[in-house]
Scaffold this motif. Structure first.
Motif, PDB file in Angstrom:
ATOM      1  N   GLY A   1      -5.856  10.979  -2.148  1.00  0.00           N
ATOM      2  CA  GLY A   1      -4.247  10.175  -2.110  1.00  0.00           C
ATOM      3  C   GLY A   1      -4.494   8.949  -1.982  1.00  0.00           C
ATOM      4  N   SER A   2      -3.508   7.925  -1.660  1.00  0.00           N
ATOM      5  CA  SER A   2      -3.390   6.650  -1.775  1.00  0.00           C
ATOM      6  C   SER A   2      -2.540   6.061  -0.710  1.00  0.00           C
ATOM      7  N   ALA A   3      -2.516   4.820  -0.279  1.00  0.00           N
ATOM      8  CA  ALA A   3      -1.585   4.024   0.399  1.00  0.00           C
ATOM      9  C   ALA A   3      -0.590   3.295  -0.293  1.00  0.00           C
ATOM     10  N   ARG A   4      -0.888   3.128  -1.616  1.00  0.00           N
ATOM     11  CA  ARG A   4      -0.130   2.594  -2.538  1.00  0.00           C
ATOM     12  C   ARG A   4      -0.331   2.910  -3.923  1.00  0.00           C
ATOM     13  N   ALA A   5       0.603   2.751  -4.812  1.00  0.00           N
ATOM     14  CA  ALA A   5       0.236   2.803  -6.297  1.00  0.00           C
ATOM     15  C   ALA A   5      -0.274   1.622  -6.897  1.00  0.00           C
ATOM     16  N   LEU A   6      -1.218   1.733  -7.803  1.00  0.00           N
ATOM     17  CA  LEU A   6      -1.838   0.494  -8.344  1.00  0.00           C
ATOM     18  C   LEU A   6      -1.493   0.678  -9.840  1.00  0.00           C
ATOM     19  N   PRO A   7      -1.702  -0.530 -10.489  1.00  0.00           N
ATOM     20  CA  PRO A   7      -1.393  -0.635 -11.803  1.00  0.00           C
ATOM     21  C   PRO A   7      -1.696   0.362 -13.107  1.00  0.00           C
ATOM     22  N   PHE A   8      -2.844   0.909 -12.951  1.00  0.00           N
ATOM     23  CA  PHE A   8      -3.552   1.771 -13.833  1.00  0.00           C
ATOM     24  C   PHE A   8      -2.426   2.983 -13.768  1.00  0.00           C
ATOM     25  N   SER A   9      -2.387   3.597 -12.452  1.00  0.00           N
ATOM     26  CA  SER A   9      -1.860   4.700 -12.351  1.00  0.00           C
ATOM     27  C   SER A   9      -0.093   4.717 -12.623  1.00  0.00           C
ATOM     28  N   ILE A  10       0.484   3.355 -12.236  1.00  0.00           N
ATOM     29  CA  ILE A  10       1.789   3.079 -12.679  1.00  0.00           C
ATOM     30  C   ILE A  10       2.029   3.339 -14.280  1.00  0.00           C
ATOM     31  N   ALA A  11       0.943   2.654 -14.815  1.00  0.00           N
ATOM     32  CA  ALA A  11       1.078   2.541 -16.399  1.00  0.00           C
ATOM     33  C   ALA A  11       1.010   3.825 -16.889  1.00  0.00           C
ATOM     34  N   ILE A  12       0.227   4.936 -16.642  1.00  0.00           N
ATOM     35  CA  ILE A  12      -0.096   6.204 -17.032  1.00  0.00           C
ATOM     36  C   ILE A  12       1.574   7.004 -16.671  1.00  0.00           C
TER      37      ILE A  12
ATOM     38  N   ASP B   1       4.106  -6.178   6.706  1.00  0.00           N
ATOM     39  CA  ASP B   1       4.320  -7.615   6.214  1.00  0.00           C
ATOM     40  C   ASP B   1       3.502  -7.900   5.021  1.00  0.00           C
ATOM     41  N   GLY B   2       3.447  -6.820   3.937  1.00  0.00           N
ATOM     42  CA  GLY B   2       2.820  -7.231   2.616  1.00  0.00           C
ATOM     43  C   GLY B   2       1.544  -6.845   2.620  1.00  0.00           C
ATOM     44  N   ASP B   3       0.828  -6.394   3.845  1.00  0.00           N
ATOM     45  CA  ASP B   3      -0.477  -6.189   3.967  1.00  0.00           C
ATOM     46  C   ASP B   3      -0.492  -4.471   3.883  1.00  0.00           C
ATOM     47  N   VAL B   4      -1.376  -4.000   3.285  1.00  0.00           N
ATOM     48  CA  VAL B   4      -1.374  -2.444   3.102  1.00  0.00           C
ATOM     49  C   VAL B   4      -2.160  -1.911   4.258  1.00  0.00           C
ATOM     50  N   GLU B   5      -3.437  -2.563   4.690  1.00  0.00           N
ATOM     51  CA  GLU B   5      -4.032  -2.198   6.108  1.00  0.00           C
ATOM     52  C   GLU B   5      -3.192  -2.187   6.999  1.00  0.00           C
ATOM     53  N   ALA B   6      -2.453  -3.510   7.238  1.00  0.00           N
ATOM     54  CA  ALA B   6      -1.560  -3.704   8.364  1.00  0.00           C
ATOM     55  C   ALA B   6      -0.582  -2.422   8.529  1.00  0.00           C
ATOM     56  N   GLY B   7      -0.074  -1.898   7.486  1.00  0.00           N
ATOM     57  CA  GLY B   7       0.843  -0.820   7.273  1.00  0.00           C
ATOM     58  C   GLY B   7      -0.031   0.351   7.642  1.00  0.00           C
ATOM     59  N   LEU B   8      -1.222   0.581   7.193  1.00  0.00           N
ATOM     60  CA  LEU B   8      -1.791   1.784   7.809  1.00  0.00           C
ATOM     61  C   LEU B   8      -2.203   1.707   9.339  1.00  0.00           C
ATOM     62  N   ARG B   9      -2.534   0.674   9.817  1.00  0.00           N
ATOM     63  CA  ARG B   9      -2.707   0.295  11.139  1.00  0.00           C
ATOM     64  C   ARG B   9      -1.504   0.693  12.206  1.00  0.00           C
ATOM     65  N   ARG B  10      -0.486   0.955  11.379  1.00  0.00           N
ATOM     66  CA  ARG B  10       0.658   1.366  12.279  1.00  0.00           C
ATOM     67  C   ARG B  10       0.655   3.020  12.392  1.00  0.00           C
TER      68      ARG B  10
ATOM     69  N   GLU C   1     -11.026   5.340   0.272  1.00  0.00           N
ATOM     70  CA  GLU C   1     -11.686   4.408   1.294  1.00  0.00           C
ATOM     71  C   GLU C   1     -10.799   3.592   1.984  1.00  0.00           C
ATOM     72  N   GLU C   2      -9.747   2.870   1.386  1.00  0.00           N
ATOM     73  CA  GLU C   2      -8.819   2.025   1.848  1.00  0.00           C
ATOM     74  C   GLU C   2      -8.069   2.809   2.919  1.00  0.00           C
ATOM     75  N   VAL C   3      -7.618   3.880   2.662  1.00  0.00           N
ATOM     76  CA  VAL C   3      -6.943   4.870   3.785  1.00  0.00           C
ATOM     77  C   VAL C   3      -7.685   5.114   5.078  1.00  0.00           C
ATOM     78  N   ALA C   4      -9.076   5.511   4.840  1.00  0.00           N
ATOM     79  CA  ALA C   4      -9.949   5.528   5.936  1.00  0.00           C
ATOM     80  C   ALA C   4     -10.355   4.360   6.641  1.00  0.00           C
ATOM     81  N   ASP C   5     -10.464   3.074   5.960  1.00  0.00           N
ATOM     82  CA  ASP C   5     -10.602   1.883   6.659  1.00  0.00           C
ATOM     83  C   ASP C   5      -9.405   2.070   7.499  1.00  0.00           C
ATOM     84  N   GLY C   6      -8.111   1.724   6.988  1.00  0.00           N
ATOM     85  CA  GLY C   6      -7.011   1.516   7.668  1.00  0.00           C
ATOM     86  C   GLY C   6      -6.835   2.342   8.838  1.00  0.00           C
ATOM     87  N   LEU C   7      -6.794   3.662   8.746  1.00  0.00           N
ATOM     88  CA  LEU C   7      -6.865   4.582   9.838  1.00  0.00           C
ATOM     89  C   LEU C   7      -7.774   4.382  11.080  1.00  0.00           C
ATOM     90  N   ARG C   8      -9.158   4.145  10.484  1.00  0.00           N
ATOM     91  CA  ARG C   8      -9.897   3.845  11.470  1.00  0.00           C
ATOM     92  C   ARG C   8      -9.641   2.357  12.515  1.00  0.00           C
TER      93      ARG C   8
END
Lengths: 372, 372
Positions: free
Chosen positions: A174-185, A295-304, A327-334
């Motif tokens: 999964g992911s916490a946000r869509a990034l441009p390669f997957s958006i393009a696809i 506030d524009g920061d994906v890790e701050a979102g995950l930290r909630r 890894e981003e999801v894991a780091d944020g939840l941690r």
């Protein structure tokens, strides 16, 4: 457009009106779901599965429908998601055409199907709708919320918008946000459908005018990005079709096994998924970004997000939801305080590995759930 | 269909008939090329560049055409391919629509354009045609043969089919055979064109019936696979278009910068490349496999190539011609006896890095050529 509803489907009617994140509301909308196992007296053994874009709620065989489900090797008695212990719920996504209300459903206000009159669909709407199903089953707090692919987005929205709704979480590819390669696809998949004259701005009519060419392209591009070059090197190499399966009379027709594989996938999908539902669900993923809640920061979102335990699983060969996103999801939840494990797997099958590489995903999910 | 021919183009007429590998022949066919620098008296300073699918022969500005070429930063006086030292030749690929004979050209036997009556095109045909151009310029042995992308395939075929035709070789993001992921991508690009009703089995007619939708899809899918997710994360992220560039009135219209980027690429390509030429060149890559020359073993095929020196350059982020393929080329040429270097570069730009990451490719090519 026909909806495609498996026989064991149960329904929960959503609160009416059901407000949508980006505006508009649904009336008399319903969510399709199936269950396995038994909710215990303490009501603390429920596991919810939220899915990728296309699956229905039939994750595994059950009493109502003995047909294998899309995650049959993972869900059942003694299986990694062990229905002898867990009360398992799987919902069909809001906006889908497989039982839950979506653009292919009839709008009660008009008596005709929604089509593009369906309100804009966000991942958060799907999360809120899934939450209503769980609540209706008498579950206040899930033992674990499991989300795969798009479901990994739905799960994060669910946890963020509904505090204390789950004690543990498994985020798979999964992911916490869509990034441009997957958006393009996804943008290109949607364009293929939109460019098909039979799509007709969403106003096609069942079998006579289905945008088959667009859906074929969208599905084939999907399959290309769901698997991996590494897997295909070993699986197909440069093997050609036998002469009786070749399209030699067709200019530029199929010649290689890999082309026939894509063709098979397209044939099984086309006319079995509603094009407008596809467009709505696809776009909801592009819009998803937990940074909106930080506030524009994906890790701050995950930290909630508050869960006790979390497991984020990803696959090195995934080009659609690449490993850094898990890894981003894991780091944020941690960082949010959860006891979190990040598990990168060497599966060759890419994004879809969780559906097929049960030898790796089975033990990973089993061990985590056993430790709860 | 219009051909798109830069003004400094020169032509060489191929031997007539010119036999094609898979059968059939061309009559009065010609190859478009440009040159830079001067052939020395010993005729031993010639460098030939063979290109990817779409470029013309105008690799760099020259007396006949001061417009920058597609590899302008690499070719010129004092540049990495230094035209003060080297006599540089660039050919437009056989089968293209940019000067060399291809499906968009007029068939002298009928007076109408070939379309699908053009014989099946293989990479080897392009190599043989390029060889004729070099021979016509009085060059027996190239100092170096440089091939990019599809040109990396053409160059290997050239070297294998024409012994002693070059002393050195630079293979850039090329490969010795097509593998299934890239076959799948190209097959889908071709299907997009073939599914466009305006393609009309290759019998479209100039501006009135050009398969624009199919070519848009093909080009966008191409661009997605020419670059990399890593580059786009940094370049586009989740940036949205300004409101005046949004297509809010269009259902599912463009919203993100990455979508606008793809749209721009599509607009610059559509109606500037002939769809049938695209189909022929694309398929020629799928068919290419040096294993045909090695009893089914690609390394044995590569071992039949004789050059003194070789450099294979690849990029870690290339998903279309992945780095293992350049390593395979290097390993095979080394096994064949060439003094060979394999140079993996950390460019974030994927397959197209050789066009844009001059900071890395410039020194790599310059150093190799300087050492000759």
């Amino acid at each position: 457009m026909t909806e495609f509803i498996p026989p064991a489907t149960r329904w929960h009617t959503l609160p009416s009106p059901f407000a949508m994140k980006r505006g508009g509301e649904l009336r008399d909308a319903r969510m399709a779901y199936e269950t396995w196992g038994t909710l215990n007296a303490a009501r603390d053994n429920a596991v919810l599965i939220v899915t990728g874009l296309s699956p229905d709620a039939h994750a595994a065989s059950n009493e109502g429908n003995p047909e294998p489900g899309w995650w049959d090797a993972m869900v059942g008695p003694g299986k990694p998601i062990d229905t002898d212990r867990w009360f398992v719920i799987c919902v069909n996504s809001l906006g889908s055409c497989k039982g839950s209300t979506g653009p292919a459903s009839v709008n009660p206000a008009t008596g005709t199907r929604y089509g593009l009159a369906f309100p804009e669909l966000s991942v958060e709407d799907g999360a809120n709708a899934a939450f209503e199903v769980v609540k209706s089953l008498g579950v206040d707090t899930l033992a674990c919320l499991v989300g795969n692919s798009m479901g990994g987005m739905v799960a994060l929205a669910y946890l963020l918008l509904h505090p204390d709704s789950a004690r543990a979480h498994i985020n798979i590819s999964g992911s916490a946000r869509a990034l441009p390669f997957s958006i393009a696809i996804r943008s290109l998949q949607r364009e293929a459908i939109r460019l098909d004259p039979n799509w007709n701005h969403g106003d096609y009519d069942d079998d006579t005018q289905y945008p088959e060419a667009g859906m074929r392209m969208a599905r084939k591009l999907g399959v290309i990005t769901y698997r991996s070059a590494l897997e295909w090197d070993g699986r197909f190499g440069r093997v050609r079709l036998d002469s009786d399966r070749r399209e030699d009379e067709e200019p530029f027709g199929l010649e290689f096994e890999v082309e026939s594989y894509l063709e098979g996938h397209a044939r099984r999908f086309v006319r079995h998924f509603d094009p407008n539902c596809y467009l709505y669900l696809s776009r909801s993923m592009d819009w998803f970004d937990l940074a909106e809640y930080g506030d524009g920061d994906v890790e701050a979102g995950l930290r909630r997000i508050r869960v006790d335990r979390a497991l984020a699983i990803g696959v090195k060969t995934d080009i659609l939801f690449p490993l850094q996103q898990q890894e981003e999801v894991a780091d944020g939840l941690r960082a949010a305080g959860a006891d979190t494990e990040f598990l990168p797997l060497p599966s060759p099958q890419g994004h879809d590995a969780f559906l097929v590489d049960i030898a790796r995903f089975g033990p990973a999910v089993r061990n985590f759930l056993s430790s709860l």
